[in-house]
Design an enzyme around this catalytic site. Structure first.
Site, PDB file in Angstrom:
ATOM      1  N   GLY A 194       0.869  -1.307  -0.131  1.00 19.46           N
ATOM      2  CA  GLY A 194       0.107  -0.054  -0.008  1.00 19.46           C
ATOM      3  C   GLY A 194       0.723   1.120  -0.025  1.00 19.46           C
ATOM      4  O   GLY A 194       2.074   1.136   0.334  1.00 19.46           O
ATOM      5  N   GLN A 220       3.127   9.920   1.127  1.00 19.06           N
ATOM      6  CA  GLN A 220       4.542   9.141   1.061  1.00 19.06           C
ATOM      7  C   GLN A 220       5.258   9.556  -0.089  1.00 19.06           C
ATOM      8  O   GLN A 220       6.372   9.447  -0.282  1.00 19.06           O
ATOM      9  CB  GLN A 220       4.166   7.691   1.055  1.00 19.06           C
ATOM     10  CG  GLN A 220       3.861   7.098   2.345  1.00 19.06           C
ATOM     11  CD  GLN A 220       3.732   5.664   2.442  1.00 19.06           C
ATOM     12  OE1 GLN A 220       2.493   5.135   2.005  1.00 19.06           O
ATOM     13  NE2 GLN A 220       4.778   4.869   2.795  1.00 19.06           N
ATOM     14  N   HIS A 266      -1.808   7.165   7.345  1.00 17.86           N
ATOM     15  CA  HIS A 266      -0.868   8.221   6.720  1.00 17.86           C
ATOM     16  C   HIS A 266      -1.615   9.530   6.161  1.00 17.86           C
ATOM     17  O   HIS A 266      -0.898  10.672   6.511  1.00 17.86           O
ATOM     18  CB  HIS A 266      -0.453   7.504   5.243  1.00 17.86           C
ATOM     19  CG  HIS A 266       0.849   6.472   5.484  1.00 17.86           C
ATOM     20  ND1 HIS A 266       2.052   6.902   5.999  1.00 17.86           N
ATOM     21  CD2 HIS A 266       1.102   5.300   5.279  1.00 17.86           C
ATOM     22  CE1 HIS A 266       2.945   6.070   6.079  1.00 17.86           C
ATOM     23  NE2 HIS A 266       2.303   5.093   5.853  1.00 17.86           N
ATOM     24  N   CYS A 272       6.869  -0.351   6.776  1.00 22.15           N
ATOM     25  CA  CYS A 272       6.429   0.817   5.916  1.00 22.15           C
ATOM     26  C   CYS A 272       7.364   1.170   5.050  1.00 22.15           C
ATOM     27  O   CYS A 272       8.547   1.393   5.634  1.00 22.15           O
ATOM     28  CB  CYS A 272       5.942   1.929   6.810  1.00 22.15           C
ATOM     29  SG  CYS A 272       5.246   3.318   5.985  1.00 22.15           S
ATOM     30  N   LEU A 273       7.271   1.713   3.725  1.00 20.76           N
ATOM     31  CA  LEU A 273       8.091   2.275   3.057  1.00 20.76           C
ATOM     32  C   LEU A 273       8.772   3.686   3.458  1.00 20.76           C
ATOM     33  O   LEU A 273       9.725   3.883   2.956  1.00 20.76           O
ATOM     34  CB  LEU A 273       7.619   2.295   1.454  1.00 20.76           C
ATOM     35  CG  LEU A 273       6.949   1.096   0.716  1.00 20.76           C
ATOM     36  CD1 LEU A 273       6.493   1.519  -0.217  1.00 20.76           C
ATOM     37  CD2 LEU A 273       8.075   0.097   0.652  1.00 20.76           C
ATOM     38  N   HIS A 329      -3.459   1.420   8.239  1.00 19.08           N
ATOM     39  CA  HIS A 329      -2.079   1.719   8.047  1.00 19.08           C
ATOM     40  C   HIS A 329      -2.115   3.002   6.981  1.00 19.08           C
ATOM     41  O   HIS A 329      -1.640   4.012   7.416  1.00 19.08           O
ATOM     42  CB  HIS A 329      -1.123   0.727   7.663  1.00 19.08           C
ATOM     43  CG  HIS A 329       0.343   1.227   7.259  1.00 19.08           C
ATOM     44  ND1 HIS A 329       1.262   0.400   8.328  1.00 19.08           N
ATOM     45  CD2 HIS A 329       0.721   1.944   6.574  1.00 19.08           C
ATOM     46  CE1 HIS A 329       2.403   1.040   7.762  1.00 19.08           C
ATOM     47  NE2 HIS A 329       2.248   1.852   6.897  1.00 19.08           N
ATOM     48  N   GLU A 330      -2.779   2.781   5.918  1.00 20.57           N
ATOM     49  CA  GLU A 330      -2.843   3.752   4.733  1.00 20.57           C
ATOM     50  C   GLU A 330      -3.586   4.987   5.237  1.00 20.57           C
ATOM     51  O   GLU A 330      -3.105   6.183   4.810  1.00 20.57           O
ATOM     52  CB  GLU A 330      -3.308   3.262   3.372  1.00 20.57           C
ATOM     53  CG  GLU A 330      -2.337   2.137   3.155  1.00 20.57           C
ATOM     54  CD  GLU A 330      -0.625   2.387   2.943  1.00 20.57           C
ATOM     55  OE1 GLU A 330      -0.476   3.322   2.890  1.00 20.57           O
ATOM     56  OE2 GLU A 330      -0.075   1.187   3.265  1.00 20.57           O
TER      57      GLU A 330
HETATM   58 NI    NI Z   1       3.059   3.287   5.354  1.00 25.68          NI
END
Ligand code: NI
Length: 174
Positions: A50, A55, A144, A98-99, A140-141
């Site tokens: 995701g 991000q 963000h 997480c990226l 999670h997304e």
């Molecule tokens: Ni993330």
């Protein structure tokens, strides 16, 4: 997806854009399509399950996801605009990464089931009843988009240890 896609820069903690609240999208136009195509491409390249607009440095309230990014034959790219958790139930704990949080993963407590409403890329209302990995991914997304990271859900001691570790990682990269 067009063939002119490029991998977008993924902002990482402690970038300030990750702490900003994304703004609701009012117009689904070519620009937004370009953004979500770029986000999907970037997510598959990573690979990750995701990605939220923050991000990649955008404050449009949009997320993309696919629980099986590495299985090219069965890819199911999903775009969700203005997603909102309208119902949540139960609790579950699982390891998250997480990226935007380099070299770290930790166990996070989430709701086990969520009902999420939003709009798809064609402007149609979309409702997702999720459990398992999808429920975790969506929480999670959407976090963000509200300027939150999974490390906000861990203990302050663990967070402090990660900050120390990150300092070392960044110092070694210089
Ligand atoms: Ni993330």
């Amino acid at each position: 997806m067009s063939d002119k896609l490029q991998k977008m820069k993924i902002y990482t903690y402690p970038s300030s854009v990750l702490r900003q609240k994304a703004e609701p999208v009012s117009n689904i136009d070519g620009e937004l399509k370009k953004l979500t195509d770029g986000m999907l491409y970037t997510m598959y390249s990573a690979p990750g399950i995701g990605l939220a607009a923050n991000q990649v440095g955008s404050l449009d309230r949009v997320i993309v996801f696919d629980l099986k990014p590495e299985e090219k034959d069965v890819r199911k790219p999903c775009v969700l605009i203005n997603p909102e958790i309208v119902e949540r139930e139960g609790t579950t704990k699982s390891e998250e990464a997480c990226l935007s949080v380099i070299d770290y993963s930790a166990e996070v407590k989430r709701n086990a089931q969520v009902l999420v409403r939003g709009i798809d890329i064609d402007g149609n209302p979309l409702e997702l009843e999720a459990d398992g990995l999808l429920a975790i991914c969506l929480q999670h997304e959407i976090d963000h988009l509200n300027g939150m990271l999974f490390i906000d859900h861990i203990s302050s001691l663990k967070r402090a240890m990660y900050k120390k570790k990150l300092k070392k990682i960044l110092a070694n990269k210089e």
